[in-house]
Design a protein around this motif. Sequence first.
Motif, mmCIF file in Angstrom:
data_model
loop_
_atom_site.group_PDB
_atom_site.id
_atom_site.type_symbol
_atom_site.label_atom_id
_atom_site.label_comp_id
_atom_site.label_asym_id
_atom_site.label_seq_id
_atom_site.Cartn_x
_atom_site.Cartn_y
_atom_site.Cartn_z
ATOM 1 N N LEU A 194 0.834 -1.211 0.000
ATOM 2 C CA LEU A 194 0.000 0.000 0.000
ATOM 3 C C LEU A 194 0.864 1.255 0.000
ATOM 4 N N LYS A 195 1.961 1.185 0.728
ATOM 5 C CA LYS A 195 2.818 2.362 0.834
ATOM 6 C C LYS A 195 3.467 2.678 -0.519
ATOM 7 N N ARG A 196 3.902 1.635 -1.174
ATOM 8 C CA ARG A 196 4.546 1.826 -2.476
ATOM 9 C C ARG A 196 3.559 2.447 -3.473
ATOM 10 N N GLY A 244 -8.495 -7.263 9.429
ATOM 11 C CA GLY A 244 -8.585 -8.442 10.290
ATOM 12 C C GLY A 244 -7.820 -9.631 9.711
ATOM 13 N N ASN A 245 -7.153 -9.410 8.586
ATOM 14 C CA ASN A 245 -6.445 -10.498 7.904
ATOM 15 C C ASN A 245 -4.946 -10.206 7.807
ATOM 16 N N VAL A 246 -4.588 -8.995 7.420
ATOM 17 C CA VAL A 246 -3.173 -8.627 7.279
ATOM 18 C C VAL A 246 -2.916 -7.338 8.078
ATOM 19 N N ALA A 247 -1.623 -7.020 8.286
ATOM 20 C CA ALA A 247 -1.269 -5.799 9.023
ATOM 21 C C ALA A 247 -1.298 -4.630 8.038
ATOM 22 N N LEU A 248 -2.412 -3.919 7.991
ATOM 23 C CA LEU A 248 -2.587 -2.913 6.932
ATOM 24 C C LEU A 248 -1.729 -1.662 7.134
ATOM 25 N N ASN A 249 -1.466 -1.298 8.379
ATOM 26 C CA ASN A 249 -0.688 -0.068 8.650
ATOM 27 C C ASN A 249 -1.150 1.107 7.803
ATOM 28 N N LEU A 250 -2.441 1.391 7.870
ATOM 29 C CA LEU A 250 -3.005 2.402 6.960
ATOM 30 C C LEU A 250 -2.373 3.773 7.149
ATOM 31 N N HIS A 251 -2.153 4.155 8.401
ATOM 32 C CA HIS A 251 -1.580 5.494 8.595
ATOM 33 C C HIS A 251 -0.238 5.608 7.881
ATOM 34 N N ASP A 252 0.640 4.645 8.145
ATOM 35 C CA ASP A 252 1.981 4.703 7.558
ATOM 36 C C ASP A 252 1.972 4.530 6.047
ATOM 37 N N SER A 253 0.939 3.906 5.530
ATOM 38 C CA SER A 253 0.880 3.736 4.066
ATOM 39 C C SER A 253 0.772 5.088 3.380
ATOM 40 N N GLY A 254 0.226 6.065 4.103
ATOM 41 C CA GLY A 254 0.071 7.393 3.516
ATOM 42 C C GLY A 254 -1.149 7.519 2.620
ATOM 43 N N ALA A 255 -1.941 6.460 2.491
ATOM 44 C CA ALA A 255 -3.137 6.517 1.638
ATOM 45 C C ALA A 255 -4.042 7.660 2.075
ATOM 46 N N PRO A 270 -23.911 -10.740 8.604
ATOM 47 C CA PRO A 270 -24.239 -10.397 7.214
ATOM 48 C C PRO A 270 -24.694 -8.953 7.056
ATOM 49 N N GLY A 271 -24.117 -8.272 6.080
ATOM 50 C CA GLY A 271 -24.551 -6.907 5.776
ATOM 51 C C GLY A 271 -24.171 -5.880 6.822
ATOM 52 N N SER A 272 -23.284 -6.247 7.725
ATOM 53 C CA SER A 272 -22.938 -5.313 8.800
ATOM 54 C C SER A 272 -22.160 -4.100 8.252
ATOM 55 N N LEU A 273 -21.866 -3.194 9.171
ATOM 56 C CA LEU A 273 -21.336 -1.887 8.776
ATOM 57 C C LEU A 273 -19.898 -1.953 8.260
ATOM 58 N N SER A 274 -19.471 -0.833 7.746
ATOM 59 C CA SER A 274 -18.152 -0.725 7.118
ATOM 60 C C SER A 274 -17.265 0.178 7.960
ATOM 61 N N GLY A 275 -15.966 -0.056 7.858
ATOM 62 C CA GLY A 275 -15.004 0.850 8.461
ATOM 63 C C GLY A 275 -14.486 1.797 7.399
ATOM 64 N N CYS A 276 -14.052 2.963 7.866
ATOM 65 C CA CYS A 276 -13.574 3.973 6.931
ATOM 66 C C CYS A 276 -12.371 4.677 7.555
ATOM 67 N N PHE A 277 -11.335 4.844 6.758
ATOM 68 C CA PHE A 277 -10.118 5.523 7.197
ATOM 69 C C PHE A 277 -9.921 6.761 6.336
ATOM 70 N N VAL A 278 -9.668 7.890 6.990
ATOM 71 C CA VAL A 278 -9.266 9.094 6.263
ATOM 72 C C VAL A 278 -7.977 9.567 6.912
ATOM 73 N N HIS A 279 -6.926 9.705 6.130
ATOM 74 C CA HIS A 279 -5.629 10.077 6.692
ATOM 75 C C HIS A 279 -5.727 11.422 7.414
ATOM 76 N N GLU A 280 -4.986 11.550 8.511
ATOM 77 C CA GLU A 280 -5.138 12.750 9.341
ATOM 78 C C GLU A 280 -4.791 14.049 8.610
ATOM 79 N N ARG A 281 -4.057 13.950 7.498
ATOM 80 C CA ARG A 281 -3.763 15.199 6.794
ATOM 81 C C ARG A 281 -5.038 15.830 6.228
ATOM 82 N N HIS A 282 -6.122 15.045 6.164
ATOM 83 C CA HIS A 282 -7.403 15.585 5.670
ATOM 84 C C HIS A 282 -8.394 15.840 6.804
ATOM 85 N N ALA A 283 -7.920 15.714 8.063
ATOM 86 C CA ALA A 283 -8.848 15.709 9.202
ATOM 87 C C ALA A 283 -9.635 17.007 9.333
ATOM 88 N N ASN A 284 -9.034 18.076 8.913
ATOM 89 C CA ASN A 284 -9.684 19.359 9.176
ATOM 90 C C ASN A 284 -9.532 20.289 7.977
#
Length: 422
Positions: free
Chosen positions: A202-204, A225-236, A251-265
Motif C-alpha cells: 500500500l505504501k509503495r 482483520g487479515n493482514v497488518a494494513l498499517n493504513l496510517h503509515d501507508s500514507g493513503a 451479514p450486511g454489517s457496517l463498514s469501516g472507513c479511514f481518512v488520513h489525518e492530513r485531511h482531518a480538518n
Amino acid sequence: MNFQSNLEYAKQLDKLDQLGGFRSQFHLPTDQFGKPHLYFCGNSLGLQTKNTKSYIEIELEDWAKLGVEGHTEGTFPWLHYHEFLTEGMAQIVGAKNHEVVVMNSLTVNLHLMMASFYQPTKSRFKILIESDAFPSDKYAVESQLRHHHFDPESSLILWSPRAGEELLNYEDLEQIMAEHGEEIALIMIGGVNYYTGQYFDLKRISTLGHHYGCTVGFDCAHGAGNVALNLHDSGADFAIWCTYKYLNSGPGSLSGCFVHERHANKPNLNRFAGWWNHNKETRFNMRQPFDQLYGAEGWQLSNPPILSMAAIRASLDIFKAAGMPALIEKSNKMTDYFEFLLSDFKEDRLKVITPKNQDERGCQLSIQIKNADKTIHEKLTQAGVISDWREPDVIRVAPVPLYNRFEDIYLMVELLKHLPHD
Ligand SMILES: *Cc1c(COP(=O)(O)O)cnc(C)c1O
C-alpha cells in the motif's frame, strides 16, 4: 519450516497453538448430524462469535427499558456508540483513532470517499483500478465517472496482469503512471485482491500515486482483520472495508472507513453533510449552522444502527484479546502449511495463484484447477468443506486463525486428493 503431511502432525500443531482456544468462542456451522463443517469462507462471511448475542441483548434490553433515553442513559449510550468501536478498529487497521470511523456499508462509503477524493478537472479526471477489481468497486468508480460526465470506456485505466499471468506487477504500474500519471485523478485498488489473494504494497502504491499528484484509496475488505494494513503509515488518502468478512460482525454489517489525518480538518474539501458529522456538543441544539466534526467522524451522515454495532463490538473484543500480531503469525503458519500440503500432493492440474511470499498475501489461497468446472466445488461441499468457487476455475480457501485448525487444513487437502478430478 519442515512440515509433515499426516493427521497426527496437524493435530500436534493444533495442540501447540496458543490461539487454539479461540475456536470455542465461535459458532461453527455443522452438518445435519452436528459435525462441524470444514469452514474456509471467513473471507466471505466470518463466523458468529458466541458473545454476539449477549452484546446485542444489552441493547435490546436498554431499548425495552429506556426507550429514547437509551441514547444517553444506556449501558453503552447510543449517542456515542460508534466511539466504542474506534480504538479496536484503529488497532486492527494500523491507524490513529481519529482517522477511523465505523458507518454505513462498504460501497456507500466508497462513494462518500470519492465525493471527497475524486475531484476531476478537465485535464486530470481518470481513475486507475486493478483489472480484476471486485465488481462492486468497478461499478462504483464507473458510476462516479459518469456522474462527472466522463466516459468510463476512455476514463478508466486498468492495471492488468501480463499475458498468461494472474498477479499484478509494480513495474507495470510504474509504466502506466509514467504514461498517464498526469491524467489520473484517483488510484483505487483492492488492498488484498479478492480473487488472487495478492496483498499489495500500500505504501509503495500511495507514494507512487502521490508523486504524480493523484489521490490514493484502498478497498481493504479482504485485508481488515487479515493482514497488518498499517493504513496510517501507508500514507493513503482513504480506505474502506467491511466488517462481515474477517471481522465476523454478521451479514450486511457496517463498514469501516479511514481518512488520513492530513485531511482531518479541511473545511473546503468537498463532502456531504448530515447531523452526524456536525459538532457533537451542539448537535441537539438544532437550528444551528453546520459545524464540521474533526477527523474521519466528519464523514458520518446518519445516526447508525446500534444492533449491528453491538455485533462489531463483540468481535473487536475477541480481536483485542487475541491481538493482531499473534493472529498474523498463526495465519502465516497455517497458510504455509496449506501450501505445503498442496505442493506435496503432486497434481499437475492444481496451481496456487496466490503469491508465495508472506508479505504479499493474507490467509487466503486461491487454487486454480485447470479444466475444472463447478462440480468439483460441489463435491467438496457435499463432503463438508465450505469454500468458495470463482469462475472460471478457482477455489478460494481462507484458513482463519481465530477459528480454523491445522487439522481442518489437513482434512481439506485429503478430501481434495480423493476427489475424482474429471
Ligand atoms: C465484499 C466486498 C464488497 C462488498 O460491498 P458491500 O457494499 O459491503 O456490499 C465490495 N468490495 C470488495 C473489494 C469486497 O471484497
